[in-house]
Design a protein around this motif. Structure first.
Motif, mmCIF file in Angstrom:
data_model
loop_
_atom_site.group_PDB
_atom_site.id
_atom_site.type_symbol
_atom_site.label_atom_id
_atom_site.label_comp_id
_atom_site.label_asym_id
_atom_site.label_seq_id
_atom_site.Cartn_x
_atom_site.Cartn_y
_atom_site.Cartn_z
ATOM 1 N N VAL A 1 20.701 2.681 87.893
ATOM 2 C CA VAL A 1 20.794 3.099 86.498
ATOM 3 C C VAL A 1 22.261 3.142 86.088
ATOM 4 C CG1 VAL A 1 20.254 4.909 84.814
ATOM 5 C CG2 VAL A 1 18.685 4.478 86.727
ATOM 6 N N ALA A 2 22.560 2.590 84.899
ATOM 7 C CA ALA A 2 23.898 2.667 84.308
ATOM 8 C C ALA A 2 23.793 3.401 82.979
ATOM 9 C CB ALA A 2 24.484 1.276 84.099
ATOM 10 N N LEU A 3 24.888 4.005 82.552
ATOM 11 C CA LEU A 3 24.847 4.865 81.363
ATOM 12 C C LEU A 3 26.091 4.672 80.502
ATOM 13 C CD1 LEU A 3 23.334 7.237 79.927
ATOM 14 C CD2 LEU A 3 24.693 8.790 81.357
ATOM 15 N N TYR A 4 25.865 4.407 79.209
ATOM 16 C CA TYR A 4 26.917 4.386 78.193
ATOM 17 C C TYR A 4 26.585 5.421 77.128
ATOM 18 C CZ TYR A 4 28.964 -0.209 79.463
ATOM 19 O OH TYR A 4 29.596 -1.247 80.089
ATOM 20 N N HIS A 5 27.627 5.908 76.445
ATOM 21 C CA HIS A 5 27.367 6.522 75.145
ATOM 22 C C HIS A 5 28.340 5.937 74.135
ATOM 23 C CE1 HIS A 5 30.394 10.059 74.822
ATOM 24 N NE2 HIS A 5 30.652 9.531 76.006
ATOM 25 N N TYR A 6 27.917 5.929 72.876
ATOM 26 C CA TYR A 6 28.668 5.227 71.835
ATOM 27 C C TYR A 6 28.491 5.955 70.503
ATOM 28 C CZ TYR A 6 24.323 3.246 69.922
ATOM 29 O OH TYR A 6 23.086 3.092 69.336
ATOM 30 N N GLY A 7 29.309 5.544 69.502
ATOM 31 C CA GLY A 7 29.194 6.143 68.175
ATOM 32 C C GLY A 7 29.809 7.522 68.084
ATOM 33 N N ASN A 8 30.925 7.737 68.776
ATOM 34 C CA ASN A 8 31.481 9.074 68.923
ATOM 35 C C ASN A 8 32.985 9.010 68.670
ATOM 36 O OD1 ASN A 8 32.553 11.496 70.178
ATOM 37 N ND2 ASN A 8 30.590 11.720 71.232
ATOM 38 N N ASP A 9 33.484 9.795 67.697
ATOM 39 C CA ASP A 9 34.907 9.772 67.349
ATOM 40 C C ASP A 9 35.819 10.249 68.464
ATOM 41 O OD1 ASP A 9 34.677 8.661 64.873
ATOM 42 O OD2 ASP A 9 34.699 10.545 63.762
#
Length: 368
Positions: free
Chosen positions: A74-82
């Protein structure tokens, strides 16, 4: 074990069998990249992912390919964050493909939501370029991207990103977290279609109710005893062991679900646990010094060390069997309690499990 595999491979060649090296040496692999919108409105999505990660893992515990349990990464990104660098598309890779699920859970709990620009095309493109995707055709590769803003935002064209994924046999599933009638949903649907995946709409703010069962206390007890079978080694030993305890605490009332995952073949910690490391041939016991080993093993002869590890391994298998039995009883109990009380709204785990079941089956994996 590698020498045995080499002998087997040479023997099959001498017999004239047409056997590929990948089939001879490697298990099938399931690679899942999860891309989460972490803007201000996505607290519910992040919370659902934290609590439901183990439900998703548990749904895969009956999967086999060619009679074997596949590897799960499993790989994990998060995005849309200032809080994330604008020059990097307001996104970050939290962890690359890993089989160590405690690390994934740890990274999920590290996410803080904040307003930002949500560039779906950019984060998909980053996942394609940065992650170590398997090149073997028989393996299963998939992206799940979740968010609630227009899918076409940002300088990286979502069509190019999704089509590149499809051309590499990497499915793209899209999860829209908003009003199902919203126009913003349109391109999320198109993204899944172009990515040869599925599209879903969920209520990301729905709080999933935990149902208590008569088996929960025993599951928590045996889960703690399971932890005692792990043998920390090397520089990662104490870190990994502490992470295991922290993620148990983070699971809270969901410790039963996490306990089921820890009793499965997918819960592996070879970077810090000596039992798993020896099983995967990452280390040789004879080559480890006392400084690499926990205090209890220091000063032992090699024979004593082998006996110590074997006892822990045997005890782990015994406890995992107990946990599997308890968790099956709990699952049956919960199913009876919820049979007449379906809330009728999809959540992250339900749509993810639905997609995985269909797509893995289409790829030749089997659910036992």
């Amino acid at each position: 074990m590698m020498k045995l595999r080499q002998i087997f491979f040479a023997t099959t060649l001498s017999l004239g069998l047409l056997l590929s090296p990948s089939a001879a040496f490697a298990k099938a692999k399931i690679q899942i990249a999860i891309l989460l919108d972490s803007s201000n409105s996505m607290d519910g999505l992040i919370d659902q992912t934290r609590t439901q990660l183990w439900e998703i893992v548990n749904a895969l515990t009956s999967v086999t390919k060619d009679g074997e349990i596949p590897e799960l990464e499993v790989a994990l990104y998060h995005y849309g964050n200032d809080h994330l660098p604008s020059q990097e598309g307001f996104l970050t890779l939290l962890n690359g493909f890993t089989s160590e699920l405690d690390l994934v859970s740890e990274k999920l709990f590290s996410i803080d939501t904040n307003g930002g620009q949500e560039y779906a095309g950019w984060v998909i493109n980053s996942a394609l370029k940065e992650l170590n995707w398997s090149a073997e055709d028989e393996n299963f590769r998939v992206i799940f991207i979740a968010g609630n803003e227009p899918f076409d935002q940002g300088p990286v064209d979502w069509k190019d990103s999704v089509e590149t994924a499809a051309n590499r046999d990497i499915l793209v599933n899209t999860i829209y977290c908003g009003n199902p009638e919203s126009e913003d949903r349109t391109f999320w649907v198109s993204g899944a279609q172009a990515g040869q995946g599925d599209h879903f709409n969920i209520n990301h703010n729905r709080t999933v109710t935990f149902i208590e069962s008569p088996y929960d206390a025993d599951i928590a007890l045996w889960n703690q005893r399971l932890n005692e079978t792990y043998i920390p080694y090397g520089i990662e030993g104490e870190i990994g062991q502490e992470r295991q305890q922290v993620e148990d605490a983070n699971a809270g009332t969901n410790i039963a679900s996490r306990g089921a995952s820890k009793a499965s073949g997918y819960y592996r910690n070879a970077s810090w646990d000596l039992v798993d490391a020896l099983d995967e041939e990452r280390v040789q016991l004879a080559e480890l010094t006392d400084a690499d080993l926990p205090e209890a093993m220091q000063g032992m002869t090699l024979a004593q060390k082998r006996e110590y590890v074997a006892q822990r391994q045997e005890e782990r298998a015994r406890i995992q069997a107990i946990l599997r039995d308890l968790n099956q009883k709990r699952a049956d109990y919960v199913a009876q309690q919820t049979q007449a009380n379906s809330e009728g709204e999809d959540t992250l785990d339900s749509v993810t499990i639905q997609a995985l079941r269909q797509q893995l089956t289409a790829k030749g994996f089997e659910f036992q």
